[in-house]
Motif scaffolding. Structure first.
Motif, PDB file in Angstrom:
ATOM      1  N   ALA A 113     -44.947 -30.194   3.077  1.00 15.87           N
ATOM      2  CA  ALA A 113     -44.705 -28.789   2.747  1.00 15.87           C
ATOM      3  C   ALA A 113     -44.621 -27.933   4.007  1.00 15.87           C
ATOM      4  N   ILE A 114     -45.494 -28.206   4.989  1.00 17.51           N
ATOM      5  CA  ILE A 114     -45.468 -27.439   6.242  1.00 17.51           C
ATOM      6  C   ILE A 114     -44.150 -27.654   6.973  1.00 17.51           C
ATOM      7  N   ILE A 115     -43.729 -28.923   7.092  1.00 16.68           N
ATOM      8  CA  ILE A 115     -42.466 -29.222   7.780  1.00 16.68           C
ATOM      9  C   ILE A 115     -41.296 -28.594   7.046  1.00 16.68           C
ATOM     10  N   LEU A 116     -41.306 -28.666   5.711  1.00 16.16           N
ATOM     11  CA  LEU A 116     -40.220 -28.083   4.925  1.00 16.16           C
ATOM     12  C   LEU A 116     -40.142 -26.578   5.120  1.00 16.16           C
ATOM     13  N   VAL A 140     -41.306 -24.753   7.656  1.00 17.02           N
ATOM     14  CA  VAL A 140     -40.893 -24.443   9.028  1.00 17.02           C
ATOM     15  C   VAL A 140     -39.398 -24.660   9.200  1.00 17.02           C
ATOM     16  N   THR A 141     -38.875 -25.745   8.657  1.00 19.54           N
ATOM     17  CA  THR A 141     -37.450 -26.045   8.782  1.00 19.54           C
ATOM     18  C   THR A 141     -36.599 -25.012   8.045  1.00 19.54           C
ATOM     19  N   LEU A 142     -37.006 -24.642   6.829  1.00 20.40           N
ATOM     20  CA  LEU A 142     -36.266 -23.624   6.079  1.00 20.40           C
ATOM     21  C   LEU A 142     -36.290 -22.283   6.807  1.00 20.40           C
ATOM     22  N   PHE A 143     -37.427 -21.939   7.405  1.00 19.11           N
ATOM     23  CA  PHE A 143     -37.517 -20.695   8.163  1.00 19.11           C
ATOM     24  C   PHE A 143     -36.576 -20.724   9.370  1.00 19.11           C
ATOM     25  N   GLN A 144     -36.478 -21.871  10.037  1.00 17.98           N
ATOM     26  CA  GLN A 144     -35.582 -21.979  11.181  1.00 17.98           C
ATOM     27  C   GLN A 144     -34.125 -21.873  10.761  1.00 17.98           C
ATOM     28  N   PHE A 145     -33.756 -22.482   9.640  1.00 16.58           N
ATOM     29  CA  PHE A 145     -32.382 -22.362   9.157  1.00 16.58           C
ATOM     30  C   PHE A 145     -32.085 -20.934   8.700  1.00 16.58           C
ATOM     31  N   TRP A 146     -33.103 -20.265   8.154  1.00 18.22           N
ATOM     32  CA  TRP A 146     -32.912 -18.868   7.762  1.00 18.22           C
ATOM     33  C   TRP A 146     -32.648 -17.977   8.979  1.00 18.22           C
ATOM     34  N   GLY A 147     -33.349 -18.249  10.065  1.00 21.97           N
ATOM     35  CA  GLY A 147     -33.167 -17.448  11.272  1.00 21.97           C
ATOM     36  C   GLY A 147     -32.008 -17.896  12.143  1.00 21.97           C
ATOM     37  N   GLU A 148     -31.341 -18.993  11.771  1.00 24.33           N
ATOM     38  CA  GLU A 148     -30.256 -19.530  12.601  1.00 24.33           C
ATOM     39  C   GLU A 148     -29.154 -18.510  12.832  1.00 24.33           C
ATOM     40  N   ARG A 149     -28.764 -17.791  11.780  1.00 22.23           N
ATOM     41  CA  ARG A 149     -27.625 -16.872  11.893  1.00 22.23           C
ATOM     42  C   ARG A 149     -27.897 -15.715  12.834  1.00 22.23           C
TER      43      ARG A 149
END
Length: 291
Positions: A271-274, A276-285
């Motif tokens: 859950a932590i990795i998921l 963090v990864t979703l947050f990074q993809f959200w901030g990618e743009r």
């Protein structure tokens, strides 16, 4: 069209089957195990969310989560920054740069067990070379392997040293795809090397940088091999100072034979990795630029 679609599905079917068998299937089965009191052998007894309730009260698990986050907080930014600088330097016209690329990349393909064993001796306070080098600069080297304040720091330093080479190669590939015309135009306008690096190199290499950061976060949160080698035969405060979540999962599952409890902690890590990864993809743009 139907024939082409059938051939497409046929080609991707082996990969889909491998993902189902070796990735998705184990994740689903681990989630089921987390809801059971499952020993190392035999079948589990369904107990609902009891494992998760115990996890949130377990002080050892809290220490493991804290250490995993500290390890990631220091390793990722420092390692990526060093990798970026090395990639930039090795992308310039330097003598023997091919040899230096190989030298920096070698630690990343060396077995982590060998790396951990060698560095344990190098950090030895009595005959280790690390403290000898510090003494050349009149610095009193600490007791790396016997002081809880420096023990975990030593592991982080080794992890950074080992991972820099792989990240450097990825970033170097990204740098080599940056068109030279941007640098030529900037130099005509009187831009300095630092300005070119900050205004041209960094923005245009952000796709590679984004990939490196994603992978580093995942690998850092899942660190196990170096931790296991360094704290092997350690106990008490020394073990508590460096144990991470994956080490705790291994210990609960294969030392204490609590597969269900270990699976519950694995779900927390997932859950932590998921997240963090979703947050990074959200901030990618907001900071990643594609040509």
């Amino acid at each position: 069209m139907k024939s082409e679609n059938a051939w497409g599905y046929a080609f991707i079917m082996p990969l889909l089957l491998m993902m189902l068998v070796f990735s998705i299937g184990p994740i689903l089965f681990a989630f089921y195990m987390s809801l059971t009191d499952w020993k190392l052998s035999g079948s589990g007894v369904f107990i609902g969310l009891d494992n998760f309730r115990e996890l949130f009260r377990d002080l050892t698990v809290q220490t493991e989560i804290k250490n995993s986050l500290i390890f990631t907080f220091f390793k990722v930014p420092i390692g990526v920054a060093i990798s970026m600088v090395l990639a930039y330097l090795l992308n310039e016209k330097l003598p023997f740069k091919g040899m230096f690329r190989v030298i920096y990349f070698l630690p990343s393909i060396t077995m982590a067990v060998a790396v951990g064993l060698v560095w344990r001796y190098l950090f030895n306070s009595q005959y280790g070379i690390v403290n000898d080098i510090l003494s050349w600069f009149s610095i009193q080297g600490p007791y790396w392997m016997a002081d809880t304040k420096y023990f975990f720091a030593a592991i982080i330093l080794v992890a950074i040293w080992q991972g820099v080479g792989y990240d450097m190669i990825i970033l170097l590939a990204g740098l080599q795809n940056v068109p030279m015309m941007y640098y030529e135009a900037a130099r005509v306008e009187g831009a300095s090397s630092l300005q070119c690096f900050l205004k041209i190199t960094i923005p245009l290499v952000t796709p590679s940088l984004f990939f490196v950061i994603i992978m580093e976060f995942m690998n850092s949160l899942k660190v196990f091999d170096l931790i296991y080698i360094f704290i092997n035969n350690a106990f008490g405060p020394m073990e508590q100072a460096a144990r991470t979540m994956v080490y705790g999962i291994y210990q609960k599952a294969f030392v204490y034979s609590r597969m269900g409890y270990a699976s519950a902690e694995a779900m927390i890590l997932f859950a932590i990795i998921l997240l963090v990864t979703l947050f990074q993809f959200w901030g990618e743009r907001k900071w990643v630029y594609y040509e």
